[in-house]
Motif scaffolding. Sequence first.
Motif, PDB file in Angstrom:
ATOM      1  N   VAL A 313      -4.865   6.342  25.241  1.00 24.34           N
ATOM      2  CA  VAL A 313      -5.765   5.739  24.262  1.00 24.34           C
ATOM      3  C   VAL A 313      -4.946   4.806  23.373  1.00 24.34           C
ATOM      4  N   GLU A 314      -5.355   3.564  23.271  1.00 21.14           N
ATOM      5  CA  GLU A 314      -4.668   2.605  22.402  1.00 21.14           C
ATOM      6  C   GLU A 314      -5.194   2.734  20.980  1.00 21.14           C
ATOM      7  N   LEU A 315      -4.294   2.800  20.024  1.00 17.11           N
ATOM      8  CA  LEU A 315      -4.667   2.967  18.628  1.00 17.11           C
ATOM      9  C   LEU A 315      -4.319   1.739  17.809  1.00 17.11           C
ATOM     10  N   LEU A 316      -5.174   1.444  16.833  1.00 15.83           N
ATOM     11  CA  LEU A 316      -4.933   0.360  15.887  1.00 15.83           C
ATOM     12  C   LEU A 316      -4.780   0.942  14.489  1.00 15.83           C
ATOM     13  N   LYS A 317      -3.975   0.313  13.675  1.00 21.18           N
ATOM     14  CA  LYS A 317      -3.770   0.803  12.318  1.00 21.18           C
ATOM     15  C   LYS A 317      -5.020   0.582  11.483  1.00 21.18           C
ATOM     16  N   ASN A 318      -5.430   1.626  10.750  1.00 22.87           N
ATOM     17  CA  ASN A 318      -6.581   1.525   9.863  1.00 22.87           C
ATOM     18  C   ASN A 318      -6.216   0.800   8.571  1.00 22.87           C
ATOM     19  N   PRO A 319      -7.202   0.230   7.884  1.00 22.89           N
ATOM     20  CA  PRO A 319      -6.917  -0.386   6.586  1.00 22.89           C
ATOM     21  C   PRO A 319      -6.486   0.677   5.580  1.00 22.89           C
ATOM     22  N   ASP A 320      -5.624   0.295   4.655  1.00 23.50           N
ATOM     23  CA  ASP A 320      -5.186   1.179   3.580  1.00 23.50           C
ATOM     24  C   ASP A 320      -6.179   1.002   2.425  1.00 23.50           C
ATOM     25  N   ILE A 321      -7.064   1.975   2.252  1.00 26.13           N
ATOM     26  CA  ILE A 321      -8.164   1.822   1.308  1.00 26.13           C
ATOM     27  C   ILE A 321      -7.670   1.703  -0.126  1.00 26.13           C
ATOM     28  N   VAL A 322      -6.809   2.621  -0.557  1.00 26.88           N
ATOM     29  CA  VAL A 322      -6.386   2.611  -1.950  1.00 26.88           C
ATOM     30  C   VAL A 322      -5.569   1.352  -2.267  1.00 26.88           C
ATOM     31  N   ALA A 323      -4.737   0.907  -1.334  1.00 22.47           N
ATOM     32  CA  ALA A 323      -3.961  -0.318  -1.564  1.00 22.47           C
ATOM     33  C   ALA A 323      -4.871  -1.538  -1.610  1.00 22.47           C
ATOM     34  N   THR A 324      -5.893  -1.560  -0.766  1.00 22.16           N
ATOM     35  CA  THR A 324      -6.840  -2.685  -0.754  1.00 22.16           C
ATOM     36  C   THR A 324      -7.594  -2.785  -2.072  1.00 22.16           C
TER      37      THR A 324
END
Length: 417
Positions: A313-324
Amino acid sequence: MSFDVSVFSNKNIILAVTGGIAAYKSAILVRRLKDYGFNVRVVMTQGAQAFITPLTFQALSGNSVHTELLDTAAEAGMGHIELARWADLILVAPASCNTIAKFANGLADDLLSTLFLATKAPVWLAPAMNQQMWAAKATQRNLQTLVEDGVHVIMPSSGSQACGDVGLGRMPEPEELAEQVQLYFHQTQRALAEKFGLLAGKRVVITAGPTREAIDPVRYISNHSTGKMGFALASACYTAGAKVILIAGPVSLDTPNGVQRKNVSSAVQMLEQSMQQLHEGCDVFIATAAVADYRVAQVAEHKIKKAGDELQVELLKNPDIVATIAQQPQRPFMVGFAAETQNVEQYAAGKLVAKKLDMIACNDVSRSDIGFASDENAMTVFFAEHYGLEKRDLEKASKQEIAQQLVEAIADALHHA
């Protein structure tokens, strides 16, 4: 007359209307409560509907009217238990002799009597009835029982009644009742502000629980977060006078009293909801959620069938909510959480600076006695350097107690801002 409707925009009132000619006054009462900014939902007994229609109250309150205990449509939306938890105050006006008797004797044979038993909110009664019914020994005995149980009874007015009698039994005027309600909440908010500091009147957004990142329609990637710490914080912030929006991942927890809940599943959904709440106004953002670091690049449309010994399964990095959120032009006061298994304080202090947070609370989830599945926690709190506050060690305690200490830490930092 105009009011600052934002003052009570986080306060929820259930106006319960029972059978009696005074029910017409309740329509005006809805308008007066709305004038003060309260959120109002109306509950009507069958007797009340003989005097005034639910449609009237729906139009005035802007919400559906609740009339039945066992209503399939209502249970799919705001069921009677959820309604009981939603309320900050239940005002029964008019309160009939029959309803008072039900309350005093613990009956639960309709929606209103069930709400009375199911709620933790204060209950106020504004009795309205014939003067002889008011004076009856049974009625006075029932009222005395309710007063002893902590129910607030608003004395009826004296005067001419619809039946032609003259005496006690008239429901007070809507303007008078609405003013009593707003004075009660003003006094409560002042007391909370004195006790807890600057959270009174603040709008607080909290993320809580895990996220689920789908692999296919039946499988997902997640973590062990239960959301207990975030839910405890939501309750503590609400008690401190804040309007609280809780963005919850998939957890099996009841919504805290008075808290507005937004359910999400994935990290992307949690970020979208967080941004929406930020745009609607946010004074404090508390990121307790255990957001998955990665998501599946391509979610399978159908269940993946077992084939071979490996599944890639290929994974992508999720957005960093608190940093955003912290990078936004109109950033709120930012509180982060760090759940670590080693070098806890070192990692937390690094996140505080790297993500431009105002405060961070860290704990060691490798400990079996605190953390994800436990009802207890212990944390260390760091503040951004410009606040001039020393780090705080919060010793092991219930998550409710830890939440209260975190609220006090936030209030102290806001005071030093």
